[in-house]
Scaffold this active site. Structure first.
Site: not given
Ligand code: ADP
Length: 414
Positions: A7, A14, A98, A188, A216, A249, A343, A395
């Site tokens: 990716n 990644k 990707r 996504h 997502h 964004r 998540e 993904e």
């Molecule tokens: P990307 O879209 O770049 O793949 P991720 O899916 O890893 O990013 O999501 C990143 C976001 O998830 C960030 O805003 C991060 O702060 C948030 N995040 C990760 N762990 C937690 C948590 N325990 N509580 C709240 N937000 C979280």
């Protein structure tokens, strides 16, 4: 088959190595062998590589481009030190990439050949920041692994190819769609497709029985109305800027704001565009950060008003999309949370669902609190008419599986 999943972002790479084949797909027996990330490609890059069951290896290295980054990944994979069960390049059987934008042309994953490369190149106008990096990744992998190793492109837009015209057209002169293909594409897609697939297997449903809203929520955020197992509508549009509020964004906004800003702030169009994608969203509203976890800390520890405001706008926007999609779909069975925020943050999930009790979405606070860190489960009460779930996205797994399927199909055709 060992599949290298790549990716490539503008300055990131990644990767994962997954061992999968038709039998493993059927039995859900795919094996993750290694995972890693290279950031800041082009300067002093930061690498973090992890073989399954081993501690991560971190190092800083000067890597000038994606080719150098992929070369580094391959060196590590092949080295004895990595302890990954890959001993020569011949142990990597195919590569899955990707690719962000497939336009209207690519409606599913494809084995890459010259025509496909041209097709991805043709979509650069639609994704000037993403597709060039994806192409660099493909070319570098061809250079390093040789033309004999099959490569497959898995498009972020493909899952949304099923959206009907009424969902993908904007209310602008129709000729603009004809002439430039200005329409909603959505992104996504592989993540939303994975959520639909996992929901289906968790509940033992046929694909056509899946009617859910997938949220997502990561740095980028999007909602998808999945009706009869297919994407009916999604919140990201012509570009990933539309829809939900995101880390940096803006999401939805009145287009008249753009010329207004050019005029009043004396900004160039490109500067406004950068502002909307890099300095807006949670970051813009809070004035602090686009990182949800940090904002939640600020709100809790320092009662920061703007951190709270940013989180509230984020949650309201998500709730609005749930309402809109329920109307569009004629009801759904569940709302599914995924992505880093979806998540891991029970607090954000609860705030999004608040006020939806009248729709039958009642969150079970204890179940909600208990789900974080990669766990899958239901967070709504047993009696809820509209369920809520957490399903960690994957993904890369779908990219690896699509790669296997395309390679196998390619072999049968020959
Ligand atoms: P990307 O879209 O770049 O793949 P991720 O899916 O890893 O990013 O999501 C990143 C976001 O998830 C960030 O805003 C991060 O702060 C948030 N995040 C990760 N762990 C937690 C948590 N325990 N509580 C709240 N937000 C979280």
């Amino acid at each position: 088959m060992n599949i290298l999943v790549l990716n490539c972002g503008s300055s990131t790479l990644k990767f994962q190595v997954l061992d999968t084949d038709p039998e493993k797909i059927r039995t859900d027996g795919d094996v993750l062998k290694a995972i890693g990330l290279v950031e800041r490609i082009g300067s002093q890059a930061l690498c973090k590589f992890t073989a399954t069951g081993q501690p991560p290896v971190k190092q800083a290295l000067a890597l000038r481009d994606h080719r150098a980054a992929i070369d580094e990944v391959l060196r590590w994979l092949l080295s004895d030190a990595s302890q990954v069960d890959i001993h020569s390049l011949a142990d990597l059987h195919a590569v899955g990439h990707r690719v962000v934008h497939g336009g209207e042309r690519f409606q599913s994953s494809v084995l890459i050949d010259e025509t496909v490369l041209e097709g991805i190149d043709d979509c650069i106008d639609l994704a000037p920041l993403h597709n060039p990096a994806n192409l660099k990744g493909i070319r570098a992998a061809t250079d390093l692994l040789g033309k004999g190793v099959p490569q497959v492109a898995v498009f972020d837009t493909a899952f949304h190819a099923t959206m009907p015209e009424v969902a993908y057209l904007y209310g602008i002169p129709y000729q603009l769609y004809r002439r430039y293909k200005i329409r909603r594409y959505g992104f996504h897609g592989t993540s939303h497709r994975y959520i639909a697939y996992r929901y289906r297997t968790l509940h033992n449903l046929r694909k056509e029985q899946v009617n859910i809203i997938s949220l997502h929520l990561g740095n980028g955020c999007s909602a998808c109305a999945i009706s009869a197992g297919q994407s009916l509508d999604t919140s990201m549009g012509f570009t990933p800027v539309e829809g939900l509020l995101m880390g940096t964004r803006s999401g939805d906004l009145d287009p008249s704001i753009i010329p207004f800003l050019c005029e009043t702030e004396g900004l160039q169009l490109a500067e406004v565009e950068t502002m909307l994608s890099k300095r807006s969203g949670l970051l813009g509203l809070s004035g602090l950060t686009g990182d949800m976890r940090e904002l939640l800390d600020e709100e809790r520890e320092n009662q920061d008003r703007r951190a709270r405001l940013a989180i509230d706008v984020f949650c309201l926007r998500a709730r609005k999309y749930i309402g809109a999609y329920l109307a569009e779909m004629g009801g759904a069975e569940a709302v599914v949370f995924t992505g880093g925020i979806g998540e891991n943050s029970p607090a954000v999930r609860l705030r999004i669902c608040q006020g939806l009790e009248w729709l039958g979405l009642e969150v079970d606070p204890a179940a909600n609190e208990a789900l974080a860190g990669g766990a899958t489960g239901t967070i709504s009460r047993a009696s809820a008419r509209l369920k809520a779930l957490v399903i960690p996205t994957n993904e890369e797994l779908l990219i690896a599986r699509d790669t296997v399927r395309c390679v196998e199909a390619g072999l049968t055709r020959r």
